[in-house]
Design a protein around this motif. Structure first.
Motif, PDB file in Angstrom:
ATOM      1  N   TRP A  71      60.312 -27.262  60.430  1.00 37.22           N
ATOM      2  CA  TRP A  71      60.303 -26.007  59.807  1.00 37.22           C
ATOM      3  C   TRP A  71      61.479 -25.578  59.538  1.00 37.22           C
ATOM      4  O   TRP A  71      62.139 -25.140  60.603  1.00 37.22           O
ATOM      5  CB  TRP A  71      59.363 -25.151  60.647  1.00 37.22           C
ATOM      6  CG  TRP A  71      57.905 -25.614  60.558  1.00 37.22           C
ATOM      7  CD1 TRP A  71      57.473 -26.580  61.331  1.00 37.22           C
ATOM      8  CD2 TRP A  71      56.757 -24.988  60.109  1.00 37.22           C
ATOM      9  NE1 TRP A  71      56.151 -26.634  61.233  1.00 37.22           N
ATOM     10  CE2 TRP A  71      55.744 -25.610  60.248  1.00 37.22           C
ATOM     11  CE3 TRP A  71      56.525 -23.679  59.382  1.00 37.22           C
ATOM     12  CZ2 TRP A  71      54.262 -25.317  59.907  1.00 37.22           C
ATOM     13  CZ3 TRP A  71      55.378 -23.415  59.061  1.00 37.22           C
ATOM     14  CH2 TRP A  71      54.316 -24.018  58.973  1.00 37.22           C
ATOM     15  N   TYR A  73      63.964 -22.134  58.085  1.00 36.17           N
ATOM     16  CA  TYR A  73      63.939 -20.864  58.004  1.00 36.17           C
ATOM     17  C   TYR A  73      65.233 -20.515  57.154  1.00 36.17           C
ATOM     18  O   TYR A  73      66.148 -20.922  57.713  1.00 36.17           O
ATOM     19  CB  TYR A  73      63.575 -19.918  59.190  1.00 36.17           C
ATOM     20  CG  TYR A  73      62.281 -19.979  59.687  1.00 36.17           C
ATOM     21  CD1 TYR A  73      61.289 -19.179  59.114  1.00 36.17           C
ATOM     22  CD2 TYR A  73      61.837 -21.197  60.233  1.00 36.17           C
ATOM     23  CE1 TYR A  73      59.859 -19.299  59.839  1.00 36.17           C
ATOM     24  CE2 TYR A  73      60.499 -21.166  61.052  1.00 36.17           C
ATOM     25  CZ  TYR A  73      59.635 -20.177  60.465  1.00 36.17           C
ATOM     26  OH  TYR A  73      58.449 -20.516  60.961  1.00 36.17           O
ATOM     27  N   GLU A  74      65.099 -19.749  56.435  1.00 35.15           N
ATOM     28  CA  GLU A  74      66.517 -18.881  55.715  1.00 35.15           C
ATOM     29  C   GLU A  74      66.195 -17.393  55.539  1.00 35.15           C
ATOM     30  O   GLU A  74      65.125 -17.035  54.957  1.00 35.15           O
ATOM     31  CB  GLU A  74      66.711 -19.526  54.193  1.00 35.15           C
ATOM     32  CG  GLU A  74      67.006 -20.973  54.290  1.00 35.15           C
ATOM     33  CD  GLU A  74      68.214 -21.408  54.631  1.00 35.15           C
ATOM     34  OE1 GLU A  74      69.468 -20.597  54.833  1.00 35.15           O
ATOM     35  OE2 GLU A  74      68.376 -22.743  54.922  1.00 35.15           O
ATOM     36  N   ASP A  75      66.893 -16.697  56.119  1.00 31.86           N
ATOM     37  CA  ASP A  75      67.024 -15.285  56.163  1.00 31.86           C
ATOM     38  C   ASP A  75      65.614 -14.834  56.582  1.00 31.86           C
ATOM     39  O   ASP A  75      64.960 -13.977  56.232  1.00 31.86           O
ATOM     40  CB  ASP A  75      67.134 -14.587  54.657  1.00 31.86           C
ATOM     41  CG  ASP A  75      68.424 -15.033  54.294  1.00 31.86           C
ATOM     42  OD1 ASP A  75      69.487 -15.022  55.154  1.00 31.86           O
ATOM     43  OD2 ASP A  75      68.547 -15.473  52.971  1.00 31.86           O
ATOM     44  N   GLY A  76      65.044 -15.377  58.013  1.00 32.52           N
ATOM     45  CA  GLY A  76      63.664 -15.073  58.506  1.00 32.52           C
ATOM     46  C   GLY A  76      62.740 -15.451  57.709  1.00 32.52           C
ATOM     47  O   GLY A  76      61.513 -15.175  58.112  1.00 32.52           O
ATOM     48  N   LYS A  77      62.788 -16.079  56.625  1.00 33.74           N
ATOM     49  CA  LYS A  77      61.706 -16.511  55.952  1.00 33.74           C
ATOM     50  C   LYS A  77      61.238 -18.145  55.870  1.00 33.74           C
ATOM     51  O   LYS A  77      62.655 -18.957  55.721  1.00 33.74           O
ATOM     52  CB  LYS A  77      61.798 -16.127  54.544  1.00 33.74           C
ATOM     53  CG  LYS A  77      61.442 -14.697  54.312  1.00 33.74           C
ATOM     54  CD  LYS A  77      61.511 -14.166  53.021  1.00 33.74           C
ATOM     55  CE  LYS A  77      61.382 -12.661  52.707  1.00 33.74           C
ATOM     56  NZ  LYS A  77      61.682 -12.425  51.524  1.00 33.74           N
ATOM     57  N   VAL A  78      60.307 -18.879  55.768  1.00 33.36           N
ATOM     58  CA  VAL A  78      60.100 -20.088  55.760  1.00 33.36           C
ATOM     59  C   VAL A  78      60.627 -20.827  54.325  1.00 33.36           C
ATOM     60  O   VAL A  78      60.212 -20.360  53.411  1.00 33.36           O
ATOM     61  CB  VAL A  78      58.504 -20.616  56.003  1.00 33.36           C
ATOM     62  CG1 VAL A  78      58.472 -22.054  55.752  1.00 33.36           C
ATOM     63  CG2 VAL A  78      58.018 -20.014  57.149  1.00 33.36           C
ATOM     64  N   GLU A  79      61.627 -21.420  54.442  1.00 32.37           N
ATOM     65  CA  GLU A  79      62.362 -22.110  53.106  1.00 32.37           C
ATOM     66  C   GLU A  79      61.676 -23.349  52.961  1.00 32.37           C
ATOM     67  O   GLU A  79      61.360 -23.648  51.699  1.00 32.37           O
ATOM     68  CB  GLU A  79      63.857 -22.234  53.303  1.00 32.37           C
ATOM     69  CG  GLU A  79      64.593 -22.674  52.426  1.00 32.37           C
ATOM     70  CD  GLU A  79      64.774 -24.226  52.094  1.00 32.37           C
ATOM     71  OE1 GLU A  79      64.688 -24.723  50.829  1.00 32.37           O
ATOM     72  OE2 GLU A  79      64.654 -24.907  53.165  1.00 32.37           O
ATOM     73  N   SER A  80      61.342 -24.278  53.993  1.00 31.55           N
ATOM     74  CA  SER A  80      60.635 -25.454  53.623  1.00 31.55           C
ATOM     75  C   SER A  80      59.872 -26.041  55.009  1.00 31.55           C
ATOM     76  O   SER A  80      60.403 -25.743  56.074  1.00 31.55           O
ATOM     77  CB  SER A  80      61.587 -26.558  53.150  1.00 31.55           C
ATOM     78  OG  SER A  80      62.701 -27.061  53.919  1.00 31.55           O
ATOM     79  N   ASN A 141      66.983 -23.321  61.673  1.00 36.44           N
ATOM     80  CA  ASN A 141      67.373 -21.786  60.604  1.00 36.44           C
ATOM     81  C   ASN A 141      68.580 -22.330  59.988  1.00 36.44           C
ATOM     82  O   ASN A 141      69.678 -22.760  60.561  1.00 36.44           O
ATOM     83  CB  ASN A 141      67.903 -20.898  61.772  1.00 36.44           C
ATOM     84  CG  ASN A 141      68.081 -19.554  60.967  1.00 36.44           C
ATOM     85  OD1 ASN A 141      68.034 -19.556  59.736  1.00 36.44           O
ATOM     86  ND2 ASN A 141      68.538 -18.454  61.763  1.00 36.44           N
TER      87      ASN A 141
END
Length: 165
Positions: A71, A73-80, A141
């Motif tokens: 998992w 994350y980028e900027d607190g959101k799931v990126e992929s 992250n």
């Protein structure tokens, strides 16, 4: 959004075949042979296809050794999210060769270059290569390891778990 992928570790005696990725996610790192499962393709066919494409060999008698979740994350959101099926092959057809995607190198299992691999590999790959089956989930992250868990499987039951780092 999730990707289903494969990784294959070809083992001969006390050596394992790794590739140094030339492009894409993880370029420059050593890894197993693999990639995305294409639409309509099963995971075994994908694992074999990736081996042929990346290093010119067709693995024989693939042994399923685990499922890894990554998992990012980028900027607190799931990126992929990546679900990766891991296999070991102890035999193959063909001759190992370099491709546009991968530079193959044999390493003794005792001298795997973990410092030139993804940070999570050192937590689960030794288990796979020693014959265990695993389920693992790692959180990144910006593709930097934040934490994770590795569980060894016994008769499809989780038996041993450990959090990292």
């Amino acid at each position: 959004m999730p990707f289903v992928e494969t990784l294959v570790y070809v083992v001969k005696g006390n050596s394992v075949l790794l590739i140094r990725k030339k492009r894409g996610l993880g370029a420059g790192y050593f890894n197993g042979i693999g990639g995305k499962v294409e639409e309509g393709e099963d995971i075994i066919s994908a694992a074999v296809r990736e081996c042929v494409e990346e290093v010119g060999v067709k693995p024989r008698d693939l042994e399923w050794r685990g499922l890894l979740e990554f998992w990012n994350y980028e900027d607190g959101k799931v990126e992929s999210v990546h679900f990766v099926h891991v296999f070991v092959a102890r035999d193959f057809e063909g001759e190992v060769r370099e491709s546009e995607e991968a530079e193959p190198t044999w390493f003794s299992i005792e001298s795997i270059p973990y410092d030139s691999m993804w940070d999570d590999d050192k937590y689960w790959l030794p288990k796979i290569l020693s014959g265990s089956r695993v389920y693992a989930r790692f959180v990144f992250n910006g593709w930097r390891l934040v934490g994770g868990n590795v569980y060894e499987l016994s008769d499809n039951a989780l038996i041993i778990g450990r959090g990292y780092p």
